[in-house]
Design an enzyme around this catalytic site. Sequence first.
Site, PDB file in Angstrom:
ATOM      1  N   PHE A   1      12.696  56.909  71.323  1.00 10.70           N
ATOM      2  CA  PHE A   1      12.219  58.284  71.460  1.00 10.70           C
ATOM      3  C   PHE A   1      10.816  58.261  72.040  1.00 10.70           C
ATOM      4  O   PHE A   1       9.905  57.658  71.474  1.00 10.70           O
ATOM      5  CB  PHE A   1      12.239  59.027  70.119  1.00 10.70           C
ATOM      6  CG  PHE A   1      12.101  60.501  70.340  1.00 10.70           C
ATOM      7  CD1 PHE A   1      13.192  61.247  70.772  1.00 10.70           C
ATOM      8  CD2 PHE A   1      10.882  61.136  70.208  1.00 10.70           C
ATOM      9  CE1 PHE A   1      13.064  62.607  71.037  1.00 10.70           C
ATOM     10  CE2 PHE A   1      10.746  62.489  70.465  1.00 10.70           C
ATOM     11  CZ  PHE A   1      11.840  63.224  70.886  1.00 10.70           C
TER      12      PHE A   1
ATOM     13  N   ASP B   1       7.725  55.057  62.873  1.00 14.97           N
ATOM     14  CA  ASP B   1       8.151  56.453  63.048  1.00 14.97           C
ATOM     15  C   ASP B   1       9.484  56.610  62.324  1.00 14.97           C
ATOM     16  O   ASP B   1      10.513  56.086  62.767  1.00 14.97           O
ATOM     17  CB  ASP B   1       8.272  56.775  64.539  1.00 14.97           C
ATOM     18  CG  ASP B   1       8.715  58.223  64.769  1.00 14.97           C
ATOM     19  OD1 ASP B   1       9.179  58.880  63.814  1.00 14.97           O
ATOM     20  OD2 ASP B   1       8.612  58.680  65.921  1.00 14.97           O
TER      21      ASP B   1
ATOM     22  N   TYR C   1      11.965  68.330  60.246  1.00 15.28           N
ATOM     23  CA  TYR C   1      13.027  69.276  60.599  1.00 15.28           C
ATOM     24  C   TYR C   1      14.392  68.634  60.785  1.00 15.28           C
ATOM     25  O   TYR C   1      15.328  69.305  61.192  1.00 15.28           O
ATOM     26  CB  TYR C   1      12.653  70.118  61.817  1.00 15.28           C
ATOM     27  CG  TYR C   1      12.248  69.382  63.076  1.00 15.28           C
ATOM     28  CD1 TYR C   1      13.198  68.838  63.932  1.00 15.28           C
ATOM     29  CD2 TYR C   1      10.922  69.280  63.442  1.00 15.28           C
ATOM     30  CE1 TYR C   1      12.826  68.199  65.096  1.00 15.28           C
ATOM     31  CE2 TYR C   1      10.532  68.647  64.617  1.00 15.28           C
ATOM     32  CZ  TYR C   1      11.481  68.112  65.434  1.00 15.28           C
ATOM     33  OH  TYR C   1      11.100  67.482  66.587  1.00 15.28           O
TER      34      TYR C   1
ATOM     35  N   ARG D   1      26.407  62.210  70.589  1.00 13.31           N
ATOM     36  CA  ARG D   1      25.900  61.721  69.307  1.00 13.31           C
ATOM     37  C   ARG D   1      26.361  62.627  68.176  1.00 13.31           C
ATOM     38  O   ARG D   1      26.273  63.844  68.293  1.00 13.31           O
ATOM     39  CB  ARG D   1      24.369  61.713  69.393  1.00 13.31           C
ATOM     40  CG  ARG D   1      23.655  61.121  68.207  1.00 13.31           C
ATOM     41  CD  ARG D   1      22.143  61.179  68.411  1.00 13.31           C
ATOM     42  NE  ARG D   1      21.623  62.518  68.180  1.00 13.31           N
ATOM     43  CZ  ARG D   1      20.330  62.845  68.139  1.00 13.31           C
ATOM     44  NH1 ARG D   1      19.403  61.910  68.345  1.00 13.31           N
ATOM     45  NH2 ARG D   1      19.944  64.071  67.914  1.00 13.31           N
TER      46      ARG D   1
END
Lengths: 406, 406
Positions: A124, A193, A218, A365
């Site tokens: 990411f 992360d 989130y 995904r």
Amino acid sequence: MSLAEAQRLDAADPLRARRAHFRLPEGITYLDGNSLGALPDGAPAHISGVVEREWGEGLVRSWNDAGWIDMPRRVGTKIAPLIGAEAGEVIACDSVSVNLFKLIWAALCMRPERKTVLSEPGNFPTDIYMLNGLAGRGLAVPRLAAADMLEQALDSDVALLLLPHVHYQTGAMHDLARLTRAAHDAGALVLWDLSHSAGAVPVDLASCEADFAVGCGYKYLNGGPGAPGFAYVAQRHLKALEQPLTGWMGHSDPFSFRDDYEAAPGIEKLLAGTPSILALAALEHGAELIADIGVAALVAKSRALSEFTRQAAARIIPELPCISPADPAARGSQLSWRHDSAFALSQALIARGVIGDFRTPDVLRFGFAPAYNSFADCWHALEQLRAVLDSGEWQREEFNRRGRVT
Amino acid sequence: MSLAEAQRLDAADPLRARRAHFRLPEGITYLDGNSLGALPDGAPAHISGVVEREWGEGLVRSWNDAGWIDMPRRVGTKIAPLIGAEAGEVIACDSVSVNLFKLIWAALCMRPERKTVLSEPGNFPTDIYMLNGLAGRGLAVPRLAAADMLEQALDSDVALLLLPHVHYQTGAMHDLARLTRAAHDAGALVLWDLSHSAGAVPVDLASCEADFAVGCGYKYLNGGPGAPGFAYVAQRHLKALEQPLTGWMGHSDPFSFRDDYEAAPGIEKLLAGTPSILALAALEHGAELIADIGVAALVAKSRALSEFTRQAAARIIPELPCISPADPAARGSQLSWRHDSAFALSQALIARGVIGDFRTPDVLRFGFAPAYNSFADCWHALEQLRAVLDSGEWQREEFNRRGRVT
């Protein structure tokens, strides 16, 4: 394997009653909780209370009376047990990206004779994007090495190893303990992360002696769209830690309004400006629901869901190569498959009420939220994907039009 | 001057119907909208809609379908006319402090041969706190000069003049046009903090040729506790601007997930991580209400309220020295008085239902929110202050106990 088997697994699922704690829209099968977690059933009333009572009636008094001023630490403390941290080591504030910047900077200050930050390509990208500004001013030297070359790339120039724990596309999960040890052996610090980890996979920052971590509010914590992120600093580093976003909320005495900056002694030193109370309230509610389930039950359910789906997919959609690790202990709470028209497949699935995710260029995904997804969800999603493939409906023009977010 | 005169002014007030657009609790006189703006009457339903429909039912689809991805720019565009800016020059995101950091960094990049950032001591300190980290790494050299010495302090070392437009304690307002010109004449850039300005006093960034600005969403814009801030970049600087918090939302193509960072061409390059949609939704609603009134009417009402109160205070509480400028054109939408026990006075007033603000060490502050405050509010607050002073009730122990936020 069959729908009946999925239903048997659901009936035996110790978390089956938790699904009712979330609002899942009628007719929708939601396998994208790793992009945006579902709305907790109690969140609307909780948020309304903060809006109408605390803001509307309490007004500015609520900073004291409703405890707003303590929310970043309080929410952080609720997240702590999900990542193997103690109260006072975690704070909820800002975004993942902004928290990355603070902690990358902090690590570079702690290794003044080193400038290299080692990370992984293709993961990411916000993690390596956050090095961009620092590199431009000569404060950091980014170095990228493929996952299996990271340990070799850890030389005496490396100040920090910066890695997403679970790969957002493949779901491959790094060995947090081993890589932390390798970084420490090379004299480097580690910043994890945990965006795709917290609330779904085992994370034990304390026993791994990790230095720093950030994570997302989130996804599996169900804090709502764009919820604040969180940041972790191991207790042993708190005193010396210096971060650059030295706003008034990180001051040791913010309401003294002194001209000179003196960082708060504890985890509050990571605060910058005034945090959004509405955003924190939603995150607090979501994180509480997840923390109440506990890591062990979440991990067991996550692995059972993904393993059931992996095996079922091998029979139902055998032509799609699965790019996620086969070993449940080596992957996050997700599975991904490659298909040249993954975008159109994902759109056609949405039209059938199955929401997964497309990741460019060719990845479909499914994410498994252990708090609310069922085995029947997974079975149904695969059956619908089979129907989409068989019908060829994904080739329709309407499923091939891109939105801004795709 | 009398209550009857205040009521006459209220009856003639062109904004009198706007008060009903806000929820002001029964029995409370609220003169602290410059700390936290009141709850708009329509905000609870608006926020509920975002929570229940957009998050709960739309789920991740709402990034496209509900336009979440465009919210930072959309909200910025609604704020723009309040500060004399154009669409595409303003974006709502992060906090004031974080936005200050981005723009201080950006200014230093644009003046590579200079390092000094000039500001004012004793003003709201987050502005100078944000220099702390940069100074520690040798990227910036802070210089403070009193308000009347700023122009003399603008020499050829100064890269940036960084100033709050309206002083949070005294309400003194800088001449934005004159100081911007002086900074430009010295080859420096200017960054204005409009936290106590936007929505209450005249600001015309375009005609003043200001370079950068930030401002607060939770004061006169009524965006809720800890609402996102906003940032302004003059169109002429957008292309070259480099900011350090290069998160994925500021990328030119965030969903390409490329390893290399390429900044968005427009104001979106100021975005870092994923913004809180709940926080932005509340701010959008509040800012719309204010923008709908328009700057001219807001400014006229603000000046009328503060001038009425200044003159009434001179008669009702003559022993308290007013530390705000007497000229309405030289002050923000507030008045402040000194008293050794200002904290206890403000607590005793709250017990009587009058919420103003205490600012350490000895300032009692009333803020005037032109959208909802009435002349009768101001009269009533002064009468209650008179009663608090006459009764000596402020000396009670209960009014001298400090909370965390004081």
